[in-house]
Design a protein around this motif. Structure first.
Motif, short mmCIF file in Angstrom:
data_model
loop_
_atom_site.label_atom_id
_atom_site.label_comp_id
_atom_site.label_asym_id
_atom_site.label_seq_id
_atom_site.Cartn_x
_atom_site.Cartn_y
_atom_site.Cartn_z
N LEU A 167 43.06 30.76 27.82
CA LEU A 167 41.95 30.80 26.86
C LEU A 167 41.60 29.39 26.38
O LEU A 167 40.41 29.05 26.24
N HIS A 168 42.61 28.58 26.15
CA HIS A 168 42.37 27.18 25.77
C HIS A 168 41.63 26.45 26.89
O HIS A 168 40.67 25.70 26.64
N GLU A 169 42.05 26.67 28.12
CA GLU A 169 41.41 26.00 29.26
C GLU A 169 39.96 26.46 29.41
O GLU A 169 39.06 25.64 29.65
N LEU A 170 39.72 27.75 29.28
CA LEU A 170 38.35 28.27 29.38
C LEU A 170 37.47 27.69 28.28
O LEU A 170 36.33 27.27 28.56
N HIS A 171 37.98 27.65 27.06
CA HIS A 171 37.20 27.09 25.96
C HIS A 171 36.88 25.62 26.22
O HIS A 171 35.76 25.16 25.96
N HIS A 172 37.84 24.90 26.77
CA HIS A 172 37.64 23.49 27.06
C HIS A 172 36.55 23.28 28.11
O HIS A 172 35.66 22.42 27.95
#
Length: 702
Positions: A167-172
């Motif tokens: 989720l962090h990677e997608l948001h980034h």
């Protein structure tokens, strides 16, 4: 020049005094000479012709000599010329060589400049390519969607650590693409649909997970703080919704506030209801006032058949504080009262302990909730306060209502004062925790308490004012010992002063007014009760004993600085002074009268009037010499029996004897006046030191 001169002398062989050198010397001196003198000499024309001829001759000879020297040295001069020509040729070739070197060096410098410029261009191209490579590599990494991330978003459970990382990677990735803009990159057009699909999938899973956690808050007997800790560990879930789906984020926020608001309302409503059931049964009632007259228990057959039950109650906690003030110090941060545990153990509490437990629970939840809202919902300042108010408003209202109901039933002034000080301490606790201080809430609670405290204290001093003194008399008289109503007042006043000291604050204007009203009512009661004494002496003894009871009850370092202590102490001193005069009057009243009258006339300067007292001196001295010793013994035995406080009795006895010695000294000073100095009776006056020795013998050994 010397060589030429020598050669010239040898060739000529003539020892003339004029030489070329001398000629040059003359010319130099001529240049230095005064022009006017030179002009004058030339104008006179003396010897110039001869000098001219001589100079011409000499010049001719010198020319011939020079020519001859050149002819003699012609070969050497020819060789020298040839050498000079050779040197010129060498130097010319050297100059050509140097010019060649200079041209070569100039071309090398230019080549070096060209190489340096080429090197700079190459370096710049390398840097640009590296930057482009980094940017391009980062861009590729940002827009590339890995299979691992897709699998984590689609298939992994939201509780799994891998889902949070994905989720962090997608948001980034989405954030960077949005910040850069689509531009002309064709790869972005291929990647964005995939990222949008993953974002929608993530939003659905995150929303469901957050709602599921919040629904768990509603379970009975659940510890909501455990679920809050789980939410804080995954607070990025809400942050993701806040950036990518404001509608869902607002839904989560509203759901949480609504759930927590209902939960706090239910919790505090149930907790307050169960808590106040633990109140002690033996508490102050409307009949437990300062002026309540204790009646004897009914006796005889009438009491056997009486339907009214006479319950023996412990009134120790109504007017005395005991250890109740520890609720402001050691017990302030103590454990909360657990109602079901206290019920099982048959434990009951004073109202201030129940009030502390309820308010401490409220303050802890209030503080914790504000910190959670600011951390989880990423809000601060006004927005955080508004959300917090929504979450806690219903709980605050139910706590206020419960407190208002219980305060309205209280007749315990000590408990009410303790609760007022507790409110101040809770305000300080919230300030230390850096959360909103809820000033309006605490002001409302304090207002309830102050209103009730003023009402209860008004009942106390109204009951004192309404006391029928005749009902306090036994066998038609009232003894001089401290009265139980005064003892109640002393204990209650001491309790209020102790509470103020324990709270760490000075007594405020409101409390000062309450205490002064109570003191005024007690003072009026003592005045009325003292009037019922059979003698004036007993009146003073009664007042002194009661004032001493008050002072000894509130006798501590802090209370001595209070206004009430100063008022009572002043009243006691006045009563002691009146008592001393009353005791001395039967024994040495004639002496006191004589001394006061004579001092008054002496002060006014009426010497003629003082003469009339010469006849009275003998009677005064004779009476005193005969009666002073029995008077000392009588005063000593009388004072020991009058006062309940032995130490007070001893101090008053010493005051009486000191006053007696003062009157003797004043009489002795009067006898030394011119009017009485010649009277032989004055010498018969007993020595003051003899009286003082007798007084020391009567000093009590307490």
């Amino acid at each position: 020049m010397p060589r030429k001169r020598v050669a010239f002398q040898k060739a000529d062989g003539n020892d003339r005094s004029f030489t070329i050198a001398s000629l040059e010397f003359c010319l130099s001196q001529l240049r230095k000479a005064d022009p006017n003198l030179v002009k004058k000499a030339i104008a006179s024309g003396d010897g110039l012709t001869e000098s001219k001829d001589d100079v011409s001759t000499r010049l001719s000879e010198a020319h011939r000599y020079a020519v001859q020297q050149c002819l003699d040295n012609s070969e050497s001069l020819a060789q020298l010329h040839h050498q000079l020509v050779l040197c010129d040729n060498v130097f010319e070739r050297l100059q050509a060589t140097l010019y060649s070197f200079q041209d070569s060096l100039g071309s090398i410098g230019q080549d070096m400049k060209n190489l340096q410029l080429q090197s700079h261009h190459i370096h710049q191209e390398l840097e640009n390519r590296q930057k482009v490579r980094v940017e391009l590599s980062q861009f590729v990494d940002d827009i590339a969607v890995s299979q691992k991330m897709m699998k984590a978003i689609n298939d992994t459970d939201a509780n799994d650590r891998g889902f949070l990382e994905a989720l962090h990677e997608l948001h980034h990735k989405i954030t960077l693409i949005v910040q850069r803009g689509n531009g002309d990159a064709v790869a972005i057009n291929d990647t964005m649909p995939i990222l949008e699909g993953l974002k929608l999938k993530a939003i659905i899973k995150v929303r469901e997970w957050l709602l599921q956690k919040m629904f768990q808050f509603r379970k009975p007997l659940s510890n909501y703080q455990v679920f809050q800790n789980q939410l804080l560990k995954c607070h990025f879930f809400y942050e993701f919704l806040l950036h990518h789906d404001l509608i869902s984020a607002k839904e989560i926020q509203d759901e949480y506030i609504d759930t927590v608001s209902k939960m706090f309302f239910t919790y505090f409503k149930a907790y307050a209801a169960r808590l106040f059931k633990l109140s002690m049964k033996d508490v102050a009632t409307k009949d437990d006032t300062l002026g309540n007259i204790e009646s004897a228990k009914p006796a005889g057959l009438g009491s056997l058949f009486s339907s009214k039950q006479h319950v023996v109650r412990n009134k120790a906690t109504v007017f005395s504080i005991g250890q109740r003030h520890t609720v402001l110090s050691d017990e302030f941060f103590g454990a909360l009262i657990v109602p079901h545990a206290a019920t099982q153990n048959h434990i009951s509490y004073q109202f201030e302990s129940l009030f502390r437990s309820l308010q401490l629970a409220f303050v802890d939840h209030y503080s914790h909730e504000f910190l959670f809202i600011t951390d989880f919902f990423l809000v601060n300042n006004k927005e955080a306060v508004e959300l917090h108010n929504k979450a806690i408003a219903r709980a605050m209202s139910v706590v206020l209502k419960s407190c208002e109901e219980q305060i309205a039933l209280s007749f315990d002034a000590i408990s009410l004062h303790l609760c007022i000080c507790l409110c101040d301490k809770f305000v300080n606790v919230l300030a230390e925790r850096e959360v909103p201080e809820a000033t309006e809430y605490w002001n409302t609670v304090a207002s309830f308490l102050w209103t009730r405290l003023n009402f209860v204290m008004a009942q106390h001093y109204d009951s004192v004012k309404a006391v029928d003194v005749k009902k306090l008399m036994h066998s038609g008289s009232l003894d001089t010992r401290p009265h139980y109503i005064v003892r109640r007042y002393a204990e209650l006043t001491s309790a209020h002063l102790t509470i103020a000291h324990t709270s760490g604050k000075e007594i405020g204007d409101k409390m000062e007014a309450v205490l002064e009203s109570s003191e005024d009512s007690i003072e009026q009661l003592l005045t009325r009760m003292s009037a019922m004494q059979q003698t004036q002496k007993n009146k003073h003894v009664f007042l002194i004993n009661n004032f001493d009871l008050i002072l000894s009850t509130i006798d501590d370092e802090e209370s001595k600085n209070s206004k009430i202590y100063a008022i009572v102490h002043e009243l006691e001193q006045k009563s002691i002074d009146d008592f001393v005069e009353e005791v001395l009057d039967p024994h040495v009243g004639y002496l006191i009268k004589f001394v006061n009258e004579c001092e008054s006339l002496q002060a006014q300067g009426h010497t003629q009037l003082l003469v009339r007292y010469n006849d009275k001196i003998g009677t005064v001295i004779a009476n005193f010499n005969a009666k002073w010793k029995p008077a000392v013994d009588s005063i000593n035995s009388e004072c020991i029996q009058l006062f309940t406080n032995f130490s007070l009795g001893a101090n008053i006895l010493q005051t009486i004897f000191s006053k007696l010695v003062q009157y003797m000294n004043r009489l002795t000073k009067l006898l030394a006046h011119d009017v009485f100095a010649k009277n032989p009776v004055c010498a018969q006056m007993v020595n003051v030191h003899q009286v003082m020795l007798e007084i020391k013998r009567c000093k009590p050994a307490y």
